[in-house]
Enzyme design. Structure first.
Site, PDB file in Angstrom:
ATOM      1  N   THR A 191       1.096  -1.184  -0.047  1.00  0.00           N
ATOM      2  CA  THR A 191      -0.080  -0.087  -0.019  1.00  0.00           C
ATOM      3  C   THR A 191       0.866   1.209   0.022  1.00  0.00           C
ATOM      4  O   THR A 191       0.348   2.486  -0.624  1.00  0.00           O
ATOM      5  CB  THR A 191      -0.911   0.130   1.370  1.00  0.00           C
ATOM      6  N   ALA A 230      -1.007   7.589   0.401  1.00  0.00           N
ATOM      7  CA  ALA A 230      -1.039   6.060  -0.240  1.00  0.00           C
ATOM      8  C   ALA A 230      -2.168   5.471  -0.300  1.00  0.00           C
ATOM      9  O   ALA A 230      -2.996   5.930   0.731  1.00  0.00           O
ATOM     10  CB  ALA A 230      -0.221   5.548   1.019  1.00  0.00           C
ATOM     11  N   LEU A 231      -2.482   4.776  -1.261  1.00  0.00           N
ATOM     12  CA  LEU A 231      -3.723   4.050  -1.417  1.00  0.00           C
ATOM     13  C   LEU A 231      -4.094   2.938  -0.650  1.00  0.00           C
ATOM     14  O   LEU A 231      -4.370   1.820  -0.988  1.00  0.00           O
ATOM     15  CB  LEU A 231      -4.098   3.756  -2.807  1.00  0.00           C
ATOM     16  N   HIS A 232      -4.106   3.024   0.823  1.00  0.00           N
ATOM     17  CA  HIS A 232      -3.968   1.973   1.758  1.00  0.00           C
ATOM     18  C   HIS A 232      -5.127   0.985   1.370  1.00  0.00           C
ATOM     19  O   HIS A 232      -5.070   0.002   0.890  1.00  0.00           O
ATOM     20  CB  HIS A 232      -4.052   2.388   3.177  1.00  0.00           C
ATOM     21  N   ASP A 233      -6.394   1.553   1.931  1.00  0.00           N
ATOM     22  CA  ASP A 233      -7.677   0.730   1.688  1.00  0.00           C
ATOM     23  C   ASP A 233      -8.085   0.416   0.334  1.00  0.00           C
ATOM     24  O   ASP A 233      -8.669  -0.805  -0.138  1.00  0.00           O
ATOM     25  CB  ASP A 233      -8.681   1.347   2.398  1.00  0.00           C
TER      26      ASP A 233
END
Ligand code: RIB
Ligand code: CA
Length: 308
Positions: A191, A230-233
């Site tokens: 991520t 950050a495109l975590h999910d």
């Protein structure tokens, strides 16, 4: 396109993931959990954001605290005091049906068809599994954003060795990951590799996404010198859409539940079963340790960009 239940502690990056899931998956319901914000606020946020994106699905209220630990601080420094950047008026109340019951009833009613996507602490899923172990063989797959295994130095974001969702409820995470449920893990290893800039967000022409991310971007610029996120999910949905863009390993996973590395996720690195093997009787889970970041980012931006 999968039938999913999205389990979320809806903060800013959760909202981006929800917007992406609304475009690419069949969302049967949104179950909320404490994490970035208290669960009552998560219910309000889910109602508000679903109104903003025109999504009409059941919204349920889940657990308000971890299984065993005291309730740690929220992540309001990153997501704002309301969890969505403190920019939208929220007229909704925090009343909703029971999230754990919804998970159990939905899985029982559609055996083998439901994917559980968890993008917050795993307390709701652990409670569902404990309350109704009969659902374990009925769940199609569990996809989680959580954990960190050290690839490219990504070992933790809330302590040097632990990621926020796991750290918030390590007991729930350990119960889930060491159960018979098939879990795909999107850890910080991948991520943190997929970052979008403030400019990327503004170019989506999505006013609500631009508005709610301003505080998050300011925090990122101050703390990390980069106006980005950050495109975590979101990567849980990216996995569902493009699994071929991820490099995975199969390994049992356990979670440290006390001490200075509380919340650390551990995978089995050696085939030797020691005298005391903490991975004994644990199934292998699917860990995403590398990603084709450019493809994932471009597919996400293309899907959400509003073309005038
Ligand atoms: O560590 C990242 C995770 O913590 C994401 O789910 C984010 O929303 C926060 O909850
Ligand atoms: Ca989250």
């Amino acid at each position: 396109m999968r039938k999913i239940i999205l389990d979320t502690d809806i903060g800013v990056d959760d909202a981006f993931a929800l917007a992406y899931a609304a475009k690419t998956q069949n969302i049967l319901g949104i179950t909320t959990v404490f994490g970035n914000v208290p669960v009552a606020q998560a219910v309000k946020n889910a109602k508000l954001f679903c109104r903003e994106i025109g999504l009409d699905v059941p919204i349920l209220r889940g657990c308000s605290r971890p299984l065993a630990l005291p309730l740690h601080a929220n992540a309001t420094d990153v997501h704002g005091s309301d969890g969505l950047g403190d920019v939208l008026d929220n007229p909704f109340d925090d009343r909703a049906g029971n999230a754990v019951d919804f998970i159990i009833e939905t899985v029982r009613a559609q055996p083998g068809e439901i994917t559980l996507v968890a993008i917050g602490p795993l307390t709701n899923l652990a409670c569902a599994m404990n309350q109704a172990p009969d659902i374990i063989p009925l769940v199609k797959e569990v996809i989680i954003m959580g954990g960190a295994f050290g690839t490219h130095g990504h070992a933790g974001n809330v302590t040097p060795h632990s990621e926020f969702n796991i750290w918030k409820d390590p007991h729930a995470a350990d119960q889930l990951l060491s159960s018979a449920l098939p879990v795909v893990i999107l850890p910080l290893d991948v991520t943190h590799e997929v970052q979008i800039s403030g400019e990327d967000i503004r170019e989506l022409n999505q006013p609500v996404l631009t508005a709610i991310s301003q505080g998050y971007l300011r925090y990122s610029l101050e703390k990390e010198g980069f106006e980005g996120m950050a495109l975590h999910d979101t990567l849980t949905i990216s996995w569902l859409n493009h699994p071929q863009w991820f490099t995975t390993v199969q390994s049992p996973v356990r979670v440290v539940t006390e001490g200075i590395t509380l919340g650390q996720t551990l995978r089995k690195l050696t085939p030797l079963a020691s005298r005391y093997d903490p991975f004994a009787h644990c199934r292998a889970q699917t860990l995403c340790l590398a990603v084709q970041a450019t493809q994932v980012k471009q597919a996400f931006l293309h899907s959400l960009r509003l073309v005038n």
